[in-house]
Design a protein around this motif. Sequence first.
Motif, PDB file in Angstrom:
ATOM      1  N   LEU A 625       0.841  -1.198   0.000  1.00  0.00           N
ATOM      2  CA  LEU A 625       0.000   0.000   0.000  1.00  0.00           C
ATOM      3  C   LEU A 625       0.877   1.248   0.000  1.00  0.00           C
ATOM      4  O   LEU A 625       1.817   1.367   0.792  1.00  0.00           O
ATOM      5  CB  LEU A 625      -0.920   0.001   1.208  1.00  0.00           C
ATOM      6  CG  LEU A 625      -1.983  -1.104   1.217  1.00  0.00           C
ATOM      7  CD1 LEU A 625      -2.691  -1.169   2.565  1.00  0.00           C
ATOM      8  CD2 LEU A 625      -2.988  -0.886   0.095  1.00  0.00           C
ATOM      9  N   ALA A 626       0.538   2.194  -0.878  1.00  0.00           N
ATOM     10  CA  ALA A 626       1.366   3.392  -1.045  1.00  0.00           C
ATOM     11  C   ALA A 626       0.915   4.540  -0.156  1.00  0.00           C
ATOM     12  O   ALA A 626       1.667   5.496   0.054  1.00  0.00           O
ATOM     13  CB  ALA A 626       1.336   3.839  -2.506  1.00  0.00           C
ATOM     14  N   GLY A 627      -0.287   4.497   0.377  1.00  0.00           N
ATOM     15  CA  GLY A 627      -0.822   5.623   1.124  1.00  0.00           C
ATOM     16  C   GLY A 627      -0.572   5.539   2.612  1.00  0.00           C
ATOM     17  O   GLY A 627      -0.405   4.446   3.173  1.00  0.00           O
ATOM     18  N   GLY A 632       1.871   8.527   8.658  1.00  0.00           N
ATOM     19  CA  GLY A 632       0.567   8.713   8.034  1.00  0.00           C
ATOM     20  C   GLY A 632       0.570   9.754   6.946  1.00  0.00           C
ATOM     21  O   GLY A 632      -0.412   9.880   6.200  1.00  0.00           O
ATOM     22  N   SER A 633       1.679  10.499   6.821  1.00  0.00           N
ATOM     23  CA  SER A 633       1.745  11.559   5.812  1.00  0.00           C
ATOM     24  C   SER A 633       2.611  11.189   4.620  1.00  0.00           C
ATOM     25  O   SER A 633       2.597  11.885   3.603  1.00  0.00           O
ATOM     26  CB  SER A 633       2.273  12.856   6.441  1.00  0.00           C
ATOM     27  OG  SER A 633       3.607  12.673   6.915  1.00  0.00           O
ATOM     28  N   ASP A 634       3.369  10.105   4.718  1.00  0.00           N
ATOM     29  CA  ASP A 634       4.246   9.711   3.613  1.00  0.00           C
ATOM     30  C   ASP A 634       3.431   9.048   2.510  1.00  0.00           C
ATOM     31  O   ASP A 634       2.466   8.319   2.764  1.00  0.00           O
ATOM     32  CB  ASP A 634       5.325   8.730   4.102  1.00  0.00           C
ATOM     33  CG  ASP A 634       6.342   9.409   5.010  1.00  0.00           C
ATOM     34  OD1 ASP A 634       6.402  10.646   4.991  1.00  0.00           O
ATOM     35  OD2 ASP A 634       7.059   8.691   5.731  1.00  0.00           O
ATOM     36  N   LYS A 635       3.854   9.289   1.272  1.00  0.00           N
ATOM     37  CA  LYS A 635       3.145   8.782   0.100  1.00  0.00           C
ATOM     38  C   LYS A 635       4.115   8.028  -0.788  1.00  0.00           C
ATOM     39  O   LYS A 635       5.174   8.542  -1.132  1.00  0.00           O
ATOM     40  CB  LYS A 635       2.538   9.953  -0.685  1.00  0.00           C
ATOM     41  CG  LYS A 635       1.647  10.851   0.144  1.00  0.00           C
ATOM     42  CD  LYS A 635       1.356  12.161  -0.572  1.00  0.00           C
ATOM     43  CE  LYS A 635       0.546  13.098   0.323  1.00  0.00           C
ATOM     44  NZ  LYS A 635       0.330  14.419  -0.316  1.00  0.00           N
ATOM     45  N   GLY A 636       3.739   6.813  -1.157  1.00  0.00           N
ATOM     46  CA  GLY A 636       4.581   6.023  -2.047  1.00  0.00           C
ATOM     47  C   GLY A 636       5.693   5.323  -1.316  1.00  0.00           C
ATOM     48  O   GLY A 636       5.715   4.100  -1.191  1.00  0.00           O
ATOM     49  N   ARG A 637       6.631   6.094  -0.821  1.00  0.00           N
ATOM     50  CA  ARG A 637       7.753   5.561  -0.038  1.00  0.00           C
ATOM     51  C   ARG A 637       7.581   5.972   1.419  1.00  0.00           C
ATOM     52  O   ARG A 637       7.105   7.070   1.710  1.00  0.00           O
ATOM     53  CB  ARG A 637       9.083   6.123  -0.542  1.00  0.00           C
ATOM     54  CG  ARG A 637       9.428   5.780  -1.979  1.00  0.00           C
ATOM     55  CD  ARG A 637      10.726   6.473  -2.376  1.00  0.00           C
ATOM     56  NE  ARG A 637      11.029   6.316  -3.776  1.00  0.00           N
ATOM     57  CZ  ARG A 637      11.778   5.343  -4.284  1.00  0.00           C
ATOM     58  NH1 ARG A 637      12.299   4.431  -3.473  1.00  0.00           N
ATOM     59  NH2 ARG A 637      12.019   5.278  -5.585  1.00  0.00           N
ATOM     60  N   GLY A 638       8.005   5.096   2.315  1.00  0.00           N
ATOM     61  CA  GLY A 638       7.931   5.455   3.727  1.00  0.00           C
ATOM     62  C   GLY A 638       7.958   4.231   4.615  1.00  0.00           C
ATOM     63  O   GLY A 638       7.777   3.095   4.163  1.00  0.00           O
ATOM     64  N   ASP A 639       8.192   4.457   5.884  1.00  0.00           N
ATOM     65  CA  ASP A 639       8.237   3.367   6.849  1.00  0.00           C
ATOM     66  C   ASP A 639       6.855   2.731   7.009  1.00  0.00           C
ATOM     67  O   ASP A 639       5.829   3.299   6.628  1.00  0.00           O
ATOM     68  CB  ASP A 639       8.721   3.880   8.206  1.00  0.00           C
ATOM     69  CG  ASP A 639      10.172   4.332   8.175  1.00  0.00           C
ATOM     70  OD1 ASP A 639      10.927   3.838   7.308  1.00  0.00           O
ATOM     71  OD2 ASP A 639      10.539   5.192   8.996  1.00  0.00           O
TER      72      ASP A 639
END
Length: 916
Positions: A625-627, A632-639
């Motif tokens: 999931l990218a969202g 909770g604010s990262d999009k595409g990439r993130g922990d």
Amino acid sequence: MCACRCGINVHMKDGKVAYIEGNRDHPVNKGVLCAKGSSGIMQVNAPSRLRAPLKRKGPRGSGEFEEISWDEALEIATGWLAPIRKSAPEKLAFFTGRDQSQSFTSFWAQNFGTPNYAAHGGFCSVNMAAGGIYTMGGAFWEFGQPDWDRTKLFLLFGVAEDHDSNPIKMGLGKLKAHGGKVIGINPVRSGYNAIADEWVGITPGTDGLFILSLVHTLLQSGKIDLAYLSRFTNAPCLVNNDPASPEFGLLLRDEAGKTLVIDRNSGQPTAFDQRGVKPDLAAQYEKDGLTHRTVFQLLAEKYLDDAYSPEAVAEKCGVSAQRIRAIAAELARVAFEEAFELDQPWTDFRGDRHEKMPGRPVSFHAMRGISAHSNGFQTCRSLHFLQILLGTVEVPGGFRFKPPYPKPVTAHPTPHCHSKPDCPLDGPHLGFVRGPGDLALKEDGTPARIDKAFSWENPMSAHGLMHMVISNAHAGDPYRIDTLFLYMANMSWNSSMNTKGVMEMLTDKDEDGNYVIPRIIYSDAYSSEMVAYADLILPDTTYLERHDCISLLDRPICEADAAADAIRWPVIEPDRDVRGFQSVLVDLGVRLKLPGFVEEDGSAKYRDYADYMVNHQRRPGIGPLAGFRGDGSDKGRGDVNPEQLDRYIENGGFFVEHVPDEAAFYKPWNAAYQDWAVELGFYDKPQPYLFELYSEPMRRFQLAAEGHGDRQPPDHLRERIKETFEPLPVWYPPLEDVHVDEADYPVHALTQRPMAMYHSWGSQNAWLRQIHGHNPLYVPTKIWEEHGFQDGDWARVTSLHGEIVVPVALMAALNENTVWTWNAIGKRKGAWALDGDAPEATKGFLLNHLINELLPPKGDGLRWSNSDPITGQAAWFDLRVRIEKTGPPDECSPAFPELRSPVGKGPKTVRQKVRP
């Protein structure tokens, strides 16, 4: 329910589903809902739902089972699978139907170590997907869409109503509202074609010839976009033109591997992506005594040949020369005389700044109708070729890619097939070959996969050949398997060619009395025809009882202006002893100690599929999931965000990130889009590329067939590869046309799926059955009158493979040499909890009984697949038949003995009322 993936709001009363409506905020359907979506209540209450794990106790095909516990079912499955993994992982053949979790199921199969995995694409529309990706980095439907707001002329090729139906209906509404014109090219005028302003009832299998005749006419009149071709395609790239050279037909490249063009400014060869380069479409270049010419010169010479003139192709296509010329003229008029510009600056991949975005308001869409032929790959390439010549791809008013596409072939993996005992596979199963070196072959040159995908028989089979798995496994060609593991794939009925033969293969025994295919595990939510042929049933949930992930790693719900993905989450608890199949795979992965599913100490990495959706990372920062990643604010990439599913639910079940205005068009060459795509994680660095009018991978296979290189095809396949792997799109007759005498089988026979059904999954739905409870064979006026048919009559329909006896109905809006019917309406008695005298079982039928998975024998002792020789796409629509009037029987034939149903039969009356 279907592959549209529309958003819904489910209203509950007293813990039960009371009403389903469309989600007005959802990016796919914006609140619009079709019959399938509205009738989901009957999907989750269907009496055909499986109730508990089942173990076969009677002969295969009898439907005799005993219910067992999940512990016993999983112990049996583990007991069968664990020894295979430790000794010969390729003995497991794991294939899935039209589900939404293929990135997950392929991950499971890769960790198991078997090379034998694929989904349903090989018998659906791989030609469309592969043809698009090899030509321009994406294709129709899940890869892209028309610019509905701006297009003025829309050509629709071979599209039934089951795919992407709500967005297409909404798009057609927009187009009609602003005065756009629709031209439908299809042997059958139903659905979308019924509302077309102009209908072209083309002869099946000739679309490619028709399209190349349009190309001929446009070239002849000079109505092509030369500026677009020179900047964004490999039309100006230099090709070795010396037949004596072992690199004849390959593109000239620099030391970095970049294709070379002649720069009009300097007259010198230059890498295609250099700043300020102005490629010359008409250049020639001598190097080391070898002449190199541009792709554009080769294509102009090829398609200006009179063999492609409207007069030369009209009779074969069933379309007059005058009409072909008129459609070409309309394409040219709208593309060039109604061209426009958007006031939107952008910077291209060469670093050149543009103040405006030029647009051409012509768009196309196509699907299975042109794909499911043995010449389908080249036909699909031809259609993309036509779009590109007009300059209508990724421009305002034209065809637009949906993120994460476009992606060049080089951004995709190559197929992997090297398996070792007790080890994961060496890489992804499926991919895009660049040449013979990427084929999935064993050291002795034989196919490494049970379906022979990526072998010399079907080298570019990007989705595998699911329709050949059972036949090949039964024949032991290329080898025997131990366990066939299927998910949601009704292979003993509507998803197989040669249906009767497949049922016999599934039940056939060897000289020792053992089944030729020793073990079969099957998972489904419903008591389909395939259930009876399995040894172990792992019952799945319905769609409102499960978690699912509509992932950017898989088949997302993106729109051209936005990246988007979604989840399903359970709104009701199962009232049966069933489990979501993906969670079952997680459990099996732990029991089998598959590396991707257990920690180093052997403990489970994931509790279930929902836990996998949140915590799995395919690569650092990139998950299913990218969202709402990280905090909770990262999009595409993130922990990983432990609360990610909650954030999706709060947002209506989906995540959307809009494409920046500057990046909205010209995506393959737009620096702003490339940077945005890297930011979202679609790829790790910008990957601008040229559209490949000329396909070098195909030429590499031709060279091998001509005797060049270390890997060469077997002699019996050399001529076929030479003829079909033309690097510029070509048309050749469907293979069945070559094998049958037209006088004996003069009629084309087709199927298509109705808007209210999808595969066979609506068969148990009490509401949808009121729309399609049985199906006639639709017959055109010419054949109807020749045979003296009247309402209520029946016909015997015969092919080279078999015969059926079915009811007929008159349809005037139909190619005069073509008959057709709805697919998957006919059911076998005993399946789907239907009554033995249900209309689906007595007056419903399949054309599948007339189609064989193998072509007629050539007398050479070889098995020739009834598939596209390039991709292995099942050639469902090549079928030729003859038809004759017959007396009315009691029911359609062939009829098979009634199956014993593990769930019994449904009630005579179905009522749905939820009290407050």
